[in-house]
Write an enzyme that holds these catalytic residues in place. Structure first.
Site, PDB file in Angstrom:
ATOM      1  N   GLU A  44       0.847  -1.198   0.000  1.00 46.25           N
ATOM      2  CA  GLU A  44       0.000   0.000   0.000  1.00 46.25           C
ATOM      3  C   GLU A  44       0.882   1.248   0.000  1.00 46.25           C
ATOM      4  O   GLU A  44       1.789   1.377   0.834  1.00 46.25           O
ATOM      5  CB  GLU A  44      -0.926   0.060   1.228  1.00 46.25           C
ATOM      6  CG  GLU A  44      -1.909   1.232   1.090  1.00 46.25           C
ATOM      7  CD  GLU A  44      -2.667   1.599   2.365  1.00 46.25           C
ATOM      8  OE1 GLU A  44      -2.223   1.238   3.471  1.00 46.25           O
ATOM      9  OE2 GLU A  44      -3.701   2.282   2.235  1.00 46.25           O
ATOM     10  N   GLU A  69       4.774   4.798   3.833  1.00 42.93           N
ATOM     11  CA  GLU A  69       4.167   6.090   4.168  1.00 42.93           C
ATOM     12  C   GLU A  69       5.291   7.098   4.365  1.00 42.93           C
ATOM     13  O   GLU A  69       6.166   6.906   5.199  1.00 42.93           O
ATOM     14  CB  GLU A  69       3.319   5.920   5.442  1.00 42.93           C
ATOM     15  CG  GLU A  69       2.835   7.197   6.086  1.00 42.93           C
ATOM     16  CD  GLU A  69       2.106   8.150   5.148  1.00 42.93           C
ATOM     17  OE1 GLU A  69       1.066   7.786   4.587  1.00 42.93           O
ATOM     18  OE2 GLU A  69       2.618   9.289   4.962  1.00 42.93           O
ATOM     19  N   ASP A  96       9.601   6.830   1.001  1.00 41.18           N
ATOM     20  CA  ASP A  96       9.005   7.271  -0.259  1.00 41.18           C
ATOM     21  C   ASP A  96       8.755   6.049  -1.145  1.00 41.18           C
ATOM     22  O   ASP A  96       9.679   5.284  -1.431  1.00 41.18           O
ATOM     23  CB  ASP A  96       9.996   8.244  -0.928  1.00 41.18           C
ATOM     24  CG  ASP A  96       9.503   8.751  -2.269  1.00 41.18           C
ATOM     25  OD1 ASP A  96       8.491   8.231  -2.795  1.00 41.18           O
ATOM     26  OD2 ASP A  96      10.138   9.666  -2.808  1.00 41.18           O
ATOM     27  N   ASP A 119      -2.188  12.161  -2.271  1.00 42.43           N
ATOM     28  CA  ASP A 119      -2.223  13.630  -2.197  1.00 42.43           C
ATOM     29  C   ASP A 119      -2.419  14.222  -3.591  1.00 42.43           C
ATOM     30  O   ASP A 119      -1.695  13.866  -4.519  1.00 42.43           O
ATOM     31  CB  ASP A 119      -0.912  14.163  -1.601  1.00 42.43           C
ATOM     32  CG  ASP A 119      -0.752  13.773  -0.136  1.00 42.43           C
ATOM     33  OD1 ASP A 119      -1.773  13.658   0.568  1.00 42.43           O
ATOM     34  OD2 ASP A 119       0.396  13.576   0.303  1.00 42.43           O
ATOM     35  N   ASP A 155     -10.721  10.940  -4.488  1.00 44.49           N
ATOM     36  CA  ASP A 155     -11.926  11.774  -4.478  1.00 44.49           C
ATOM     37  C   ASP A 155     -11.764  12.960  -5.429  1.00 44.49           C
ATOM     38  O   ASP A 155     -12.650  13.808  -5.509  1.00 44.49           O
ATOM     39  CB  ASP A 155     -12.229  12.279  -3.055  1.00 44.49           C
ATOM     40  CG  ASP A 155     -11.061  13.028  -2.436  1.00 44.49           C
ATOM     41  OD1 ASP A 155      -9.909  12.820  -2.879  1.00 44.49           O
ATOM     42  OD2 ASP A 155     -11.289  13.819  -1.501  1.00 44.49           O
ATOM     43  N   THR A 192     -10.437   3.019   3.740  1.00 40.42           N
ATOM     44  CA  THR A 192      -9.427   3.874   4.380  1.00 40.42           C
ATOM     45  C   THR A 192     -10.123   5.014   5.126  1.00 40.42           C
ATOM     46  O   THR A 192     -11.316   5.268   4.937  1.00 40.42           O
ATOM     47  CB  THR A 192      -8.483   4.516   3.331  1.00 40.42           C
ATOM     48  OG1 THR A 192      -9.214   5.517   2.616  1.00 40.42           O
ATOM     49  CG2 THR A 192      -7.894   3.510   2.367  1.00 40.42           C
ATOM     50  N   HIS A 193      -9.338   5.744   5.936  1.00 44.12           N
ATOM     51  CA  HIS A 193      -9.892   6.895   6.655  1.00 44.12           C
ATOM     52  C   HIS A 193     -10.394   7.961   5.685  1.00 44.12           C
ATOM     53  O   HIS A 193     -11.441   8.562   5.899  1.00 44.12           O
ATOM     54  CB  HIS A 193      -8.827   7.512   7.574  1.00 44.12           C
ATOM     55  CG  HIS A 193      -8.588   6.713   8.817  1.00 44.12           C
ATOM     56  ND1 HIS A 193      -7.588   5.761   8.915  1.00 44.12           N
ATOM     57  CD2 HIS A 193      -9.239   6.697  10.001  1.00 44.12           C
ATOM     58  CE1 HIS A 193      -7.642   5.211  10.108  1.00 44.12           C
ATOM     59  NE2 HIS A 193      -8.625   5.750  10.794  1.00 44.12           N
ATOM     60  N   GLU A 195     -11.504   7.516   2.693  1.00 45.88           N
ATOM     61  CA  GLU A 195     -12.749   7.083   2.058  1.00 45.88           C
ATOM     62  C   GLU A 195     -13.915   7.342   3.016  1.00 45.88           C
ATOM     63  O   GLU A 195     -14.973   7.822   2.618  1.00 45.88           O
ATOM     64  CB  GLU A 195     -12.732   5.606   1.670  1.00 45.88           C
ATOM     65  CG  GLU A 195     -13.948   5.304   0.794  1.00 45.88           C
ATOM     66  CD  GLU A 195     -14.400   3.868   0.716  1.00 45.88           C
ATOM     67  OE1 GLU A 195     -13.830   3.008   1.402  1.00 45.88           O
ATOM     68  OE2 GLU A 195     -15.363   3.626  -0.022  1.00 45.88           O
TER      69      GLU A 195
HETATM   70  C1  SAM Z   1      -4.410  11.976   1.501  1.00 49.71           C
HETATM   71  S1  SAM Z   1      -3.500  10.820   2.440  1.00 49.71           S
HETATM   72  C2  SAM Z   1      -4.458   9.309   2.285  1.00 49.71           C
HETATM   73  C3  SAM Z   1      -4.119   8.306   3.358  1.00 49.71           C
HETATM   74  C4  SAM Z   1      -4.830   6.958   3.217  1.00 49.71           C
HETATM   75  N1  SAM Z   1      -4.434   6.288   1.992  1.00 49.71           N
HETATM   76  C5  SAM Z   1      -6.323   7.127   3.251  1.00 49.71           C
HETATM   77  O1  SAM Z   1      -6.955   6.962   2.194  1.00 49.71           O
HETATM   78  O2  SAM Z   1      -6.853   7.410   4.331  1.00 49.71           O
HETATM   79  C6  SAM Z   1      -2.116  10.473   1.347  1.00 49.71           C
HETATM   80  C7  SAM Z   1      -0.959   9.828   2.077  1.00 49.71           C
HETATM   81  O3  SAM Z   1       0.078   9.504   1.178  1.00 49.71           O
HETATM   82  C8  SAM Z   1       1.318   9.803   1.784  1.00 49.71           C
HETATM   83  N2  SAM Z   1       2.307   9.971   0.705  1.00 49.71           N
HETATM   84  C9  SAM Z   1       2.415  10.998  -0.156  1.00 49.71           C
HETATM   85  N3  SAM Z   1       3.421  10.800  -1.032  1.00 49.71           N
HETATM   86  C10 SAM Z   1       3.968   9.583  -0.721  1.00 49.71           C
HETATM   87  C11 SAM Z   1       5.037   8.828  -1.247  1.00 49.71           C
HETATM   88  N4  SAM Z   1       5.775   9.277  -2.276  1.00 49.71           N
HETATM   89  N5  SAM Z   1       5.330   7.640  -0.676  1.00 49.71           N
HETATM   90  C12 SAM Z   1       4.614   7.194   0.378  1.00 49.71           C
HETATM   91  N6  SAM Z   1       3.591   7.880   0.933  1.00 49.71           N
HETATM   92  C13 SAM Z   1       3.256   9.053   0.383  1.00 49.71           C
HETATM   93  C14 SAM Z   1       1.037  11.061   2.581  1.00 49.71           C
HETATM   94  O4  SAM Z   1       1.978  11.309   3.600  1.00 49.71           O
HETATM   95  C15 SAM Z   1      -0.343  10.738   3.125  1.00 49.71           C
HETATM   96  O5  SAM Z   1      -0.284  10.076   4.359  1.00 49.71           O
END
Ligand code: SAM
Length: 214
Positions: A44, A69, A96, A119, A155, A192-193, A195
């Site tokens: 994930e 994450e 990353d 994001d 979204d 997910t949170h 969602e």
């Molecule tokens: C908008 S949140 C969504 C979190 C979760 N997937 C959810 O749906 O509740 C996006 C997540 O992706 C992480 N993220 C962004 N770029 C990333 C990357 N290159 N590698 C790993 N995580 C990343 C951010 O830190 C953030 O926690």
């Protein structure tokens, strides 16, 4: 939608199995060493607070789950949730995702890749920071096992279309397929949170799945 503050982590729990820094990953890459067993591996990207890893690792105990994450505080929080729930088959690493793909993940090694609510990077000059783009499409194609599935949900309608286009242009994955809609009756129905927040706000979720040819 913005992000809510994260509770401070104070715990007596041992997180050493469930939370890893990037440097703690086995080199050379070995999911067997990481999880202590051989099993199909699901990855994930951007696990946030870890709801998906917690519920999927319970629903599919025969698979291993690795979350990557980039925000270390969230990765640790996610590890804490996994430790609390006692999920030996799920681990969150702070790092990353693209670096992980570039440096570690071999070809034909992942049963599934999950990207939920990445994001959006709204400003056009920041778009190249988006996770779902050409580079990820190429990594998904090479790293999925034949029949393996890439899940991409968001979204943000414009991100959905540009992500789907990148996957179709830069990989030979088959799709997009639309996953079945789930009824919303309790927390477990949400993958997910983000969602959960989106659906509770009555906003649409754009979902797609892609499959590697067998
Ligand atoms: C908008 S949140 C969504 C979190 C979760 N997937 C959810 O749906 O509740 C996006 C997540 O992706 C992480 N993220 C962004 N770029 C990333 C990357 N290159 N590698 C790993 N995580 C990343 C951010 O830190 C953030 O926690």
């Amino acid at each position: 939608m913005g992000r809510r503050a994260l509770r401070r982590i104070q715990t007596e729990l041992d997180l050493s199995h469930h939370f890893k820094t990037y440097d703690q990953l086995p080199r050379p890459w070995s999911p067997e060493l990481l999880f202590g067993r051989t099993a199909p591996l699901e990855l994930e990207i951007g696990s946030g607070k870890g709801l998906f890893l917690c519920s999927a690792s319970q629903m599919r105990p025969d698979n291993n789950f690795l979350g990557v994450e980039i925000a270390a505080r969230y990765a640790e929080y996610c590890g804490l949730m996994l430790a609390k729930e006692g999920r030996p088959n799920a681990i969150c690493v702070a790092g990353d995702a693209l670096q992980l793909f570039n440096e570690m993940i071999p070809d034909n090694s992942l049963a599934a890749i999950h990207v939920y609510f990445p994001d959006p990077w709204w400003k056009s000059r920041h778009r190249k920071r988006r996770v779902v783009r050409d580079e990820l499409a190429r990594h998904a194609e090479r790293s999925l096992v034949p029949g393996g599935v890439l899940h991409f949900w968001t979204d943000v309608e414009e991100y959905f279309h540009s992500g789907v286009e990148a996957i179709l242009q830069d990989s030979k994955l088959e799709g997009p397929f639309e996953p079945p809609e789930l009824p919303a009756t309790h927390d477990l129905d949400y993958r997910t949170h983000f969602e959960r927040r989106t659906r509770l706000a009555g906003l649409p979720v754009y979902r797609s799945e892609f499959r590697k040819r067998t």
